[in-house]
Design an enzyme around this catalytic site. Structure first.
Site, PDB file in Angstrom:
ATOM      1  N   HIS A 114       1.118  -0.832  -0.506  1.00 60.85           N
ATOM      2  CA  HIS A 114      -0.186   0.049   0.313  1.00 60.85           C
ATOM      3  C   HIS A 114       0.673   0.812  -0.178  1.00 60.85           C
ATOM      4  CE1 HIS A 114      -3.514   2.316   0.656  1.00 60.85           C
ATOM      5  NE2 HIS A 114      -2.648   3.255   1.885  1.00 60.85           N
ATOM      6  N   SER A 115       0.569   2.521  -0.834  1.00 62.95           N
ATOM      7  CA  SER A 115       1.015   3.380  -1.413  1.00 62.95           C
ATOM      8  C   SER A 115       2.823   2.620  -1.192  1.00 62.95           C
ATOM      9  CB  SER A 115       0.832   3.869   0.563  1.00 62.95           C
ATOM     10  OG  SER A 115       1.397   5.854   0.114  1.00 62.95           O
ATOM     11  N   LEU A 116       3.935   3.685  -0.007  1.00 65.96           N
ATOM     12  CA  LEU A 116       5.335   3.340  -0.612  1.00 65.96           C
ATOM     13  C   LEU A 116       5.517   2.301  -1.007  1.00 65.96           C
ATOM     14  CD1 LEU A 116       8.262   4.141   0.265  1.00 65.96           C
ATOM     15  CD2 LEU A 116       7.942   3.600   2.132  1.00 65.96           C
TER      16      LEU A 116
ATOM     17  N   SER B 174      -1.638  -0.523  -3.964  1.00 63.89           N
ATOM     18  CA  SER B 174      -3.549   0.294  -3.562  1.00 63.89           C
ATOM     19  C   SER B 174      -2.872   1.215  -3.323  1.00 63.89           C
ATOM     20  CB  SER B 174      -4.071  -0.513  -2.548  1.00 63.89           C
ATOM     21  OG  SER B 174      -3.391  -0.602  -1.452  1.00 63.89           O
TER      22      SER B 174
END
Length: 262
Positions: free
Chosen positions: A96-98, A125
């Site tokens: 997720h993200s990073l 995501s």
């Protein structure tokens, strides 16, 4: 030199037992400032579908005495070296993200250097594709500026961010993670992944546009899917049941496809 077992204990956390047999292994990569425990609830949701492991980056929780990694490649190198030992079971990476970028770079390394690993798919995501430039400069801000960025994303309770002890504890890891994110450079000439990629975004996420997420399709030759779910950047927490259902569907799809190819 540390053994594979000790490295696994250092980097990976398992919160729920997975299904018996030779089912898939799902490895989760946290967001900037996040820790392995961010995936504890989702691990419970998905434990019937996969053996779920969460990566613990250095510089937080039980690894707080270690210096945070400030280069994304270093995180991916460490993760790939560890996961390269997984053979005989389908492996799915989720970030997720990073964490999406760390998972992607880990996937590249696994496909390049670990032919014995059955990489069934990559799930991402809350993240723009690797090719989208990132130059926020968050890691160069003062402490208040870094905290303000965390506050805008909405993933941490405001009262915690106002607590001086909490701020002092989390800031080194958050700043290190943002430096890793903001100094990352996508290698356009890198071969496309052979495994499929599936992306999830939140409909109200100001950090991730549909166009930016759709560019994940360019990272793979193995098929791509994009879903939009309700919520902001941390829709993975606010709408966890829908996220868990989407991930479970992709895990099943990835695993069945991988077994057909065997």
């Amino acid at each position: 030199m540390q053994s594979t077992t000790s490295q696994r204990e250092l980097w990976l956390r398992q919160y729920h037992p997975g299904p018996d047999g030779d089912g898939p292994v799902l490895v989760c990569f946290p967001h900037a400032g996040g820790a392995a425990t961010a995936f504890r609830p989702l691990s419970g949701d998905l434990s019937a579908h996969a053996e779920v492991w969460s990566l613990q980056y250095p510089g937080r929780q039980d690894r707080h005495a270690e210096a945070p990694a400030t280069r994304l490649d270093a995180l991916a190198d460490a993760a790939a070296a560890l996961l390269g030992a997984y053979t005989g079971r389908p492996l799915v990476l989720y970030g997720h993200s990073l964490g999406a970028l760390v998972a992607y770079e880990t996937a590249r390394r696994l496909e390049d250097a670990f032919p014995g690993v059955e990489l069934a798919g990559l799930l991402v995501s809350g993240a723009q594709a690797p090719s989208v430039p990132r130059s926020l400069g968050v890691h160069l801000r003062d402490d208040d500026g870094v905290i303000e960025e965390i506050r805008k994303l909405g993933g941490t309770a405001p009262e915690l961010l106002a607590d001086p002890d909490v701020r002092r504890m989390i800031l080194p890891a958050v700043r290190g993670d943002y430096e890793a994110l903001e100094t990352y450079r996508f290698r356009a000439a890198a071969p496309r992944l052979r495994c499929p990629v599936s992306a999830l975004i939140g409909s109200a996420d100001t950090q991730t546009t549909e166009g930016g997420a759709r560019l994940w399709e360019e990272t793979t030759a193995g098929g791509f899917g994009l879903r939009t779910l309700p919520g902001g950047h941390f829709f993975t927490e606010s709408h966890r049941p829908q996220v868990a259902a989407a991930l479970a569907e992709d895990i099943r799809s990835f695993t069945h496809a991988a077994r057909r190819i065997r």
